[in-house]
Design a protein around this motif. Structure first.
Motif, PDB file in Angstrom:
ATOM      1  N   LYS A 110       9.206  41.671  47.942  1.00  0.00           N
ATOM      2  CA  LYS A 110      10.081  42.717  47.400  1.00  0.00           C
ATOM      3  C   LYS A 110      11.308  42.092  46.731  1.00  0.00           C
ATOM      4  O   LYS A 110      11.672  42.434  45.605  1.00  0.00           O
ATOM      5  CB  LYS A 110      10.499  43.656  48.530  1.00  0.00           C
ATOM      6  CG  LYS A 110      11.312  44.853  48.103  1.00  0.00           C
ATOM      7  CD  LYS A 110      10.465  45.925  47.434  1.00  0.00           C
ATOM      8  CE  LYS A 110       9.557  46.626  48.403  1.00  0.00           C
ATOM      9  NZ  LYS A 110       8.829  47.745  47.746  1.00  0.00           N
ATOM     10  N   LEU A 111      11.930  41.131  47.412  1.00  0.00           N
ATOM     11  CA  LEU A 111      13.130  40.491  46.868  1.00  0.00           C
ATOM     12  C   LEU A 111      12.804  39.618  45.660  1.00  0.00           C
ATOM     13  O   LEU A 111      13.611  39.478  44.740  1.00  0.00           O
ATOM     14  CB  LEU A 111      13.794  39.632  47.947  1.00  0.00           C
ATOM     15  CG  LEU A 111      14.519  40.402  49.057  1.00  0.00           C
ATOM     16  CD1 LEU A 111      14.835  39.488  50.228  1.00  0.00           C
ATOM     17  CD2 LEU A 111      15.800  41.025  48.526  1.00  0.00           C
ATOM     18  N   ALA A 112      11.606  39.027  45.655  1.00  0.00           N
ATOM     19  CA  ALA A 112      11.221  38.117  44.568  1.00  0.00           C
ATOM     20  C   ALA A 112      11.099  38.834  43.234  1.00  0.00           C
ATOM     21  O   ALA A 112      11.089  38.194  42.176  1.00  0.00           O
ATOM     22  CB  ALA A 112       9.908  37.420  44.913  1.00  0.00           C
ATOM     23  N   GLN A 113      11.012  40.155  43.243  1.00  0.00           N
ATOM     24  CA  GLN A 113      10.919  40.908  41.994  1.00  0.00           C
ATOM     25  C   GLN A 113      12.254  40.964  41.250  1.00  0.00           C
ATOM     26  O   GLN A 113      12.298  41.359  40.090  1.00  0.00           O
ATOM     27  CB  GLN A 113      10.437  42.334  42.290  1.00  0.00           C
ATOM     28  CG  GLN A 113       9.023  42.393  42.850  1.00  0.00           C
ATOM     29  CD  GLN A 113       8.627  43.798  43.239  1.00  0.00           C
ATOM     30  OE1 GLN A 113       9.147  44.769  42.714  1.00  0.00           O
ATOM     31  NE2 GLN A 113       7.704  43.914  44.179  1.00  0.00           N
ATOM     32  N   ILE A 114      13.335  40.550  41.936  1.00  0.00           N
ATOM     33  CA  ILE A 114      14.662  40.566  41.315  1.00  0.00           C
ATOM     34  C   ILE A 114      14.874  39.232  40.601  1.00  0.00           C
ATOM     35  O   ILE A 114      14.945  38.179  41.243  1.00  0.00           O
ATOM     36  CB  ILE A 114      15.755  40.799  42.379  1.00  0.00           C
ATOM     37  CG1 ILE A 114      15.492  42.116  43.129  1.00  0.00           C
ATOM     38  CG2 ILE A 114      17.130  40.801  41.735  1.00  0.00           C
ATOM     39  CD1 ILE A 114      16.401  42.334  44.320  1.00  0.00           C
ATOM     40  N   ARG A 115      14.956  39.263  39.284  1.00  0.00           N
ATOM     41  CA  ARG A 115      14.972  38.034  38.485  1.00  0.00           C
ATOM     42  C   ARG A 115      16.144  37.127  38.832  1.00  0.00           C
ATOM     43  O   ARG A 115      16.007  35.901  38.833  1.00  0.00           O
ATOM     44  CB  ARG A 115      15.007  38.394  36.997  1.00  0.00           C
ATOM     45  CG  ARG A 115      14.983  37.189  36.064  1.00  0.00           C
ATOM     46  CD  ARG A 115      14.813  37.617  34.622  1.00  0.00           C
ATOM     47  NE  ARG A 115      13.546  38.290  34.414  1.00  0.00           N
ATOM     48  CZ  ARG A 115      12.389  37.661  34.210  1.00  0.00           C
ATOM     49  NH1 ARG A 115      12.356  36.347  34.204  1.00  0.00           N
ATOM     50  NH2 ARG A 115      11.279  38.338  34.025  1.00  0.00           N
TER      51      ARG A 115
END
Length: 783
Positions: free
Chosen positions: A352-357
């Motif tokens: 989920k967090l990895a989707q934030i560039r």
């Protein structure tokens, strides 16, 4: 050597190589402990001088009882093989540590002082090392530096070795590793204590800047630079380095020995004068003090008003990437069988967090290495190259779940934020979104509209389906064929229970793909099933980066649709920039295309996200291997194997040795790969190729017969047969099986453009035609 016994020492695995031999991890059956055994290759001690030199190493190490010098336990000869038994030192070499770049100054000073204490002890015993370099220095998990290899050490001429030393000098032999050698060594003059101190200066320079003080494209140019060039000041490459440390390093690198430190103790005392915190590389003129003070007060008031000082670090604006590691969530459910749930929740939160560039999130493979360990947070931050760590717990009671999370500045072990989230299992994805949004707010990362939209897309999930998916994920991460088959069962169950749940279909696609690679099912069936599942996942959720990455991998492996594959990889990374696997697979694709610089950029991004992952580190080595930097590849494959012995890494290390025509090493590594792979055909085929190239044709033909017998099951890719025939030197048979591979859309043909194993076929018109039909360009661009 695996399983071989020397006296009461049983060889377990290879762990490194020194200037005069190979080092193995072994078990001492008398004391019941692990030791390191250094074995000399046959013929190394062909003359008495070499034997005397090796015995001297054992004697010198045995005399030293210093905490920063490896301890020698035993030296013996058995069956004509000489071996030295030393303490086994866990940890990583300084060379491996430097792969991530420069070190913080406090760590440079600490390691430098430890190294100089070891060198001082050796010098006081009239021992000169003569080959100090990062590969000969190991750092234990507790931060203790150990000098590993005195294999090139010499007694100081003043003791009893004057004749031997003079003879070595007269023959013109130069001992050492070129970038770390002092100018006088390169001129053939006898090395003394100050030569070792020059090498220490090079090592400190490399720790401070991530680069060597002298760099040349070829040995002659490098020698010229060392003899005549001035090294760039460390601060020109790393402005954070203090003036004190820079001064110490540059003094150690003086051309003339008389201008350097005259003893290791002097050098250490000089480092002790340097504060452990680097000072700013500028000073404030006295006349500016009051104006600057006024500006500073105004700036402080503005910062307090804006809330900037409450941020854990820097300014979180678009274009500035913050780094965070989500540590394995503790399972508080009082049920060890619920570990899969806690691990799955950890991985889903990372995803989920990895989707934030603008948030650099460390991947699961690296963080899971700290599960169940009481590693201090500053140490975790150092190893993962992050400043902030999220740790916490998950507790499941009936249909309710509680997530407790806290954010910590791990460098200073300072608590930043904590929160507790409670909800129903059916809304578990919503709870994860709340945690992700809170973290992004806390670290002041501004979400783009697309990221806001993706985080807001939360649908309820059937609790039983989610549980089955997490069980499948837990099994998938084992990566063993039997685990994959059980993972498929759980993924299928999750998909059946909740038809609108996309992630189980991604899991199925990847599991089928791997089973095809392991030859548990025919590649054609693996491709058909995997593609069906990837497309189904995208039909449910077209914004799922993981599904686009899976589809891209299938288009690369089986379809040779290079244009669409690259489009899918780019789309996957656009949607989920923190998905390390997408960067890893895209790097492999680019490497196969011969676009090695682009591949290197992608795999370095994957390493930033997953620094402790053996597969990612192995892929870094493969990029260098395909780029024909074989020595560098071998070094990096060994790093990956030290992390975790892995069949694929062993296979590629064997191929790299094969490229160097190091047939005994290649065969040994490939034998280990075969032993660890079960019945997978590819390692056997490459071993057969190595046997053929080494002239062991009978053994090669035996492997060929075994593969032919196994081929009736439909799980032996035709390319495997071709590889053995290449080793046997039969081009016609090799091309026959390559044509069979083309007809079967054999996935291994995607490597043809860059694979060294087929170099002997490249000039044949049949190969050029095959390359064209696979969709790859002329082989000339691969080198």
């Amino acid at each position: 050597m695996i399983g071989t016994r020397f006296s009461h020492y049983e060889i377990i695995r290879e762990i490194g190589g020194g200037g005069m031999g190979v080092v193995y991890l072994a078990r001492d059956h008398h004391l019941g402990c692990e030791v390191a055994v250094k074995v000399l290759p046959p013929g190394t001690l062909a003359d008495e001088a070499a034997r005397k030199r090796f015995r001297r190493e054992a004697h010198l190490l045995a005399k030293r009882n210093h905490p920063n010098i490896v301890v020698a336990h035993d030296f013996d000869t058995e069956g004509g093989v000489d071996f030295l038994v030393m303490e086994y030192v866990p940890g990583v070499t300084l060379r491996e540590r430097l792969l991530a770049g420069p070190l913080p100054e406090p760590e440079i000073l600490d390691l430098g002082k430890q190294l100089l204490r070891a060198i001082a002890a050796a010098h006081e015993a009239d021992v000169i090392h003569q080959d100090l370099k990062p590969g000969n220095l190991k750092i234990t998990p507790d931060g203790v530096l150990k000098v590993l290899d005195f294999g090139l050490a010499r007694h100081h001429p003043s003791v009893d070795e004057t004749t031997t030393t003079a003879t070595i000098t007269e023959t013109g032999a130069i001992v050492g590793t070129l970038p770390y050698m002092a100018p006088e060594q390169l001129l053939g003059k006898p090395a003394d204590r100050r030569s070792d101190l020059y090498s220490v200066g090079v090592i400190l320079y490399e720790m401070a800047t991530g680069r060597l003080p002298h760099e040349g494209g070829v040995p002659a140019a490098l020698i010229g630079e060392i003899l005549h060039g001035d090294p760039p000041p460390p601060s020109s490459r790393n402005p954070a380095i203090s003036a004190g440390l820079e001064s110490s390093i540059l003094r150690a690198l003086e051309k003339g020995p008389d201008l350097r430190f005259q003893s290791a103790r002097d050098f250490e005392r000089d480092l002790k004068k340097t504060p452990t915190t680097a000072q700013p590389p500028w000073h404030i003129p006295w006349g500016w003090t009051l104006p600057l003070a006024a500006i500073s007060i105004a700036s402080l008031l503005l910062a307090l008003e804006s809330g900037w000082l409450h941020r854990p670090w820097g300014v979180g604006t678009r274009g500035v990437t913050e780094s965070i590691a989500v540590l394995p969530l503790l399972n508080l459910s009082n049920d060890a069988e619920q570990d899969y749930f806690a691990d799955g929740m950890t991985e889903e939160l990372i995803t989920k967090l990895a989707q934030i560039r603008d948030l650099n999130v460390i991947s699961r493979t690296s963080v899971m290495q700290f599960k169940g360990k009481k590693t201090p947070l500053p140490e975790i931050a150092r190893r993962l190259h992050v400043r902030t760590v999220l740790n916490g717990s998950v507790e499941r009671v009936g249909s309710r779940v509680r997530i407790q999370a806290q954010l910590v500045d791990a460098v200073h072990d300072h608590h930043l934020w904590a929160e507790s989230y409670v909800g129903n299992l059916s809304d578990i994805l919503g709870l994860q979104t709340e945690v992700a949004r809170a973290i992004s707010n806390e670290v002041r990362v501004k979400l783009s509209p697309g990221e806001e939209a993706r985080l807001a897309q939360v649908r309820p999930v059937d609790p039983a389906a989610h549980e089955a998916y997490l069980r499948g994920l837990y099994l998938w991460n084992g990566r063993e064929p039997r685990d994959l088959e059980r993972a498929i069962e759980q993924y299928k169950k999750a998909a059946a229970l909740d038809p609108g749940y996309a992630l189980p279909h991604v899991g199925l696609a990847d599991a089928y793909d791997f089973l095809g690679n392991y030859s548990r099912i025919p590649q054609s069936i693996a491709h058909e099933k995997a593609k069906e599942e990837a497309l189904r996942a995208l039909a449910i959720d077209s914004t799922l980066g993981e599904a686009h990455a899976s589809l891209a991998e299938l288009k690369t492996e089986y379809e040779w649709d290079w244009v669409e594959a690259e489009r899918e990889f780019r789309r996957a990374i656009e949607l989920n920039p923190g998905y390390a696997t997408a960067h890893q697979w895209y790097a492999e694709y680019l490497s196969r295309m011969g676009r090695h610089q682009e591949a290197l950029a992608q795999i370095e991004r994957a390493l930033a996200l997953d620094p402790l992952s053996p597969p990612v580190n192995g892929m870094l080595a493969t990029v260098y291997f395909h780029g024909r930097q074989t020595d560098k590849a071998i070094e990096l494959y060994r790093v990956a194997l030290d992390m975790r012995p892995d069949v694929l890494t062993r296979l590629y290390l064997g191929l790299a040795y094969l490229e160097k025509k190091m047939y005994p090493q290649a065969i040994a590594e490939l034998q280990r790969a075969v032993a660890g792979s079960g019945d997978v055909p590819l390692p056997k085929a490459i071993l057969g190729c190595a046997y053929g190239m080494a002239g062991r044709r009978t053994e090669a033909r035996k492997i060929l017969a075994r593969l032919e017998a196994q081929a009736g099951e439909g799980t032996v890719p035709p390319s495997c047969m071709a590889f053995v025939w290449i080793g046997l030197g039969n081009k016609d048979q090799a091309f026959h099986w390559l044509e069979e591979a083309y007809a079967a859309h054999d996935s291994y043909l995607g490597h043809l453009k860059v694979a060294p194993i087929v170099d002997g076929l490249r000039s044949d018109p049949r190969f050029i035609d095959l390359l064209r039909r696979v969709g790859l360009e002329s082989p000339g661009s691969a080198s």
